[in-house]
Design an enzyme around this catalytic site. Structure first.
Site, PDB file in Angstrom:
ATOM      1  N   TRP A 103      -0.105  -2.596   1.654  1.00 34.34           N
ATOM      2  CA  TRP A 103      -1.148  -1.573   1.542  1.00 34.34           C
ATOM      3  C   TRP A 103      -1.987  -1.781   0.299  1.00 34.34           C
ATOM      4  O   TRP A 103      -3.221  -1.670   0.337  1.00 34.34           O
ATOM      5  CB  TRP A 103      -0.538  -0.169   1.594  1.00 34.34           C
ATOM      6  CG  TRP A 103       0.017   0.109   2.959  1.00 34.34           C
ATOM      7  CD1 TRP A 103       1.337   0.253   3.286  1.00 34.34           C
ATOM      8  CD2 TRP A 103      -0.708   0.207   4.195  1.00 34.34           C
ATOM      9  NE1 TRP A 103       1.469   0.448   4.635  1.00 34.34           N
ATOM     10  CE2 TRP A 103       0.242   0.427   5.222  1.00 34.34           C
ATOM     11  CE3 TRP A 103      -2.055   0.139   4.533  1.00 34.34           C
ATOM     12  CZ2 TRP A 103      -0.133   0.575   6.560  1.00 34.34           C
ATOM     13  CZ3 TRP A 103      -2.429   0.286   5.868  1.00 34.34           C
ATOM     14  CH2 TRP A 103      -1.470   0.507   6.862  1.00 34.34           C
ATOM     15  N   LYS A 157       2.559  11.464   6.846  1.00 34.10           N
ATOM     16  CA  LYS A 157       3.954  11.277   6.427  1.00 34.10           C
ATOM     17  C   LYS A 157       4.488  12.589   5.829  1.00 34.10           C
ATOM     18  O   LYS A 157       5.323  13.243   6.430  1.00 34.10           O
ATOM     19  CB  LYS A 157       4.074  10.123   5.432  1.00 34.10           C
ATOM     20  CG  LYS A 157       3.708   8.769   6.068  1.00 34.10           C
ATOM     21  CD  LYS A 157       2.725   8.051   5.219  1.00 34.10           C
ATOM     22  CE  LYS A 157       2.179   6.732   5.681  1.00 34.10           C
ATOM     23  NZ  LYS A 157       2.660   6.011   6.776  1.00 34.10           N
ATOM     24  N   ASP A 195      -2.661   5.313  -4.575  1.00 32.45           N
ATOM     25  CA  ASP A 195      -2.469   5.587  -3.149  1.00 32.45           C
ATOM     26  C   ASP A 195      -1.058   6.146  -3.006  1.00 32.45           C
ATOM     27  O   ASP A 195      -0.077   5.417  -3.132  1.00 32.45           O
ATOM     28  CB  ASP A 195      -2.630   4.284  -2.352  1.00 32.45           C
ATOM     29  CG  ASP A 195      -2.311   4.464  -0.871  1.00 32.45           C
ATOM     30  OD1 ASP A 195      -1.979   5.593  -0.447  1.00 32.45           O
ATOM     31  OD2 ASP A 195      -2.392   3.464  -0.126  1.00 32.45           O
TER      32      ASP A 195
HETATM   33  C1  LIG Z   1       0.845   3.432   1.454  1.00 35.03           C
HETATM   34  C2  LIG Z   1      -0.124   3.502   2.591  1.00 35.03           C
HETATM   35  N1  LIG Z   1      -1.446   3.403   2.331  1.00 35.03           N
HETATM   36  C3  LIG Z   1      -2.357   3.458   3.320  1.00 35.03           C
HETATM   37  C4  LIG Z   1      -1.991   3.618   4.633  1.00 35.03           C
HETATM   38  C5  LIG Z   1      -3.058   3.667   5.710  1.00 35.03           C
HETATM   39  O1  LIG Z   1      -3.216   4.966   6.101  1.00 35.03           O
HETATM   40  P1  LIG Z   1      -4.217   5.398   7.262  1.00 35.03           P
HETATM   41  O2  LIG Z   1      -3.679   4.860   8.529  1.00 35.03           O
HETATM   42  O3  LIG Z   1      -4.164   6.895   7.155  1.00 35.03           O
HETATM   43  O4  LIG Z   1      -5.555   4.866   6.937  1.00 35.03           O
HETATM   44  C6  LIG Z   1      -0.648   3.733   4.962  1.00 35.03           C
HETATM   45  C7  LIG Z   1      -0.279   3.929   6.381  1.00 35.03           C
HETATM   46  O5  LIG Z   1       0.730   4.123   6.843  1.00 35.03           O
HETATM   47  C8  LIG Z   1       0.317   3.670   3.907  1.00 35.03           C
HETATM   48  O6  LIG Z   1       1.617   3.763   4.178  1.00 35.03           O
END
Ligand SMILES: Cc1ncc(COP(=O)(O)O)c(C=O)c1O
Length: 359
Positions: free
Chosen positions: A102, A195, A171
């Site tokens: 991520w 989550k 994040d």
């Molecule tokens: C740490 C993290 N950042 C970003 C995301 C991406 O999130 P989204 O699908 O809401 O864009 C996730 C998705 O599971 C994640 O676990």
């Protein structure tokens, strides 16, 4: 009713009282004769939903008044772009610490815009560690330092926020509200909802107000935190039902002793699972203990040919969502706030039975 234990990384399980409350209000919210889904985002009734959820989140995380709280659409992925758009310039890029997929996505998104530099990465180790702060190479002209508080796929979590004089951007999609955090150490915190906040579709962005700035007119208004703040996160129609569900989840967290109360249970759940794996010759998790995530516990079986059977039998036993992410394989137990201790105990019992029946 047959509720199972859902170990999915997200969308993840929601607390039962939240679902029950949403069900009880589904057809007639607050005597309005319609559901939250059907009311205007500009109505007084929705103002109350929005104000209440913001006030609860502010209480839960002790968010100071000089921080704005935004509820935006687009998921955390949208913020991968909005963070550099709002904070960086070509001669003042963001610096990124990357210890998982991520963080890498956040970096690559900002890099493509010419607005990011890599400060440190553990990709060479297969994302099995968080790079030591002494090895970070942060450009002098950096506008901010970005880190991913918890890497959901590889299961690595920062125990504490990094120490820096730069605005710190995090994040926190997969560990927000799972433990107390010091908001004031951060310039920006963002997190997708699916989550620990609620239902997919809404993203919380907490921004120190002095970091919000006017953007060039070529940037769409929807990308501007400052404009969204002025508009009460309602420049356009937001995901209203997801926002409402977030408010219900915040109420539930308050009823559980707040974030500190949940943190105690979360630590207990993770300790049970890691202890079991570490004391086993059958299962493994090779992340060093100091980096291990309290939210996402990936594990393998030494005999990898058993993975498919494990996941299928677990599913049949009412333990869902245990298949590891496709990039790493194996299994992953995501044990967010809504996963009760009993769910982890049921998983351990299953893991023990599976080991015996495969031995
Ligand atoms: C740490 C993290 N950042 C970003 C995301 C991406 O999130 P989204 O699908 O809401 O864009 C996730 C998705 O599971 C994640 O676990």
């Amino acid at each position: 009713m047959n509720r199972i234990y859902n170990f999915s990384a997200g969308p993840a399980m929601l607390p039962l009282p939240v679902l029950e409350k949403a069900r009880s209000e589904l057809l007639d919210y607050n005597g309005l004769g319609m559901s939250v889904m059907e009311i205007s985002h500009r109505s007084k009734a929705f103002d109350e939903v929005a104000d209440r959820s913001e006030a609860s989140l502010r209480r839960l995380l002790s968010i100071p008044d000089d921080y704005a709280v935004l509820f935006l659409a687009g998921g955390a992925t949208t913020q991968f772009a909005q963070v550099p758009v709002n904070l960086a310039d070509p001669d003042r890029p963001g610096a990124y610490i990357v210890h998982g997929s991520w963080g890498k996505k956040a970096l690559v998104t900002a890099e493509r815009m010419g607005l990011a530099r890599l400060a440190a990465s553990s990709e060479d180790s297969g994302f099995r560690e968080i790079p030591a702060q002494s090895s970070w190479n942060i450009p002098e002209n950096a506008a901010y330092l970005h880190y991913t508080s918890n890497e959901t796929i590889s299961g690595l979590q920062f125990a504490e926020p990094p120490v820096t004089s730069l605005p710190l951007v995090s994040d926190m999609s997969s560990d927000i509200l799972s433990r107390p955090i010091d908001v004031e150490k951060h310039g920006v915190i963002y997190a997708g909802a699916q989550k620990n906040i609620g239902q997919a579709g809404i993203t919380v962005v907490i921004v120190r107000k002095d970091l919000m700035r006017d953007l060039p007119s070529t940037v769409p208004d929807l990308s501007s935190w400052k404009i969204e703040e002025k508009q009460g996160s309602r420049l356009n129609t937001p995901p209203t039902f997801a926002w409402y569900i977030a408010g219900l989840v915040f109420d539930w967290i308050e009823s559980q002793g707040g974030v500190a109360g949940l943190a105690r249970v979360n630590r207990q759940k993770a300790a049970l699972l890691y202890d079991f794996i570490d004391n086993s010759d059958f299962y493994i998790n090779d992340i060093p203990a100091r980096f291990r995530s309290v939210m996402n516990v990936p594990f393998l079986i030494h005999d990898e040919s058993l993975h498919t059977d494990f996941v299928a039998k677990a599913e049949a036993a009412g333990l869902s969502g245990l298949k590891g992410h496709r990039s790493v394989g194996g299994m992953r137990a995501s044990i967010y706030n809504a996963m009760p201790l009993e769910g982890v105990q049921a998983l351990l019992e299953f893991m023990s039975d599976f080991e015996q029946s495969s031995g």
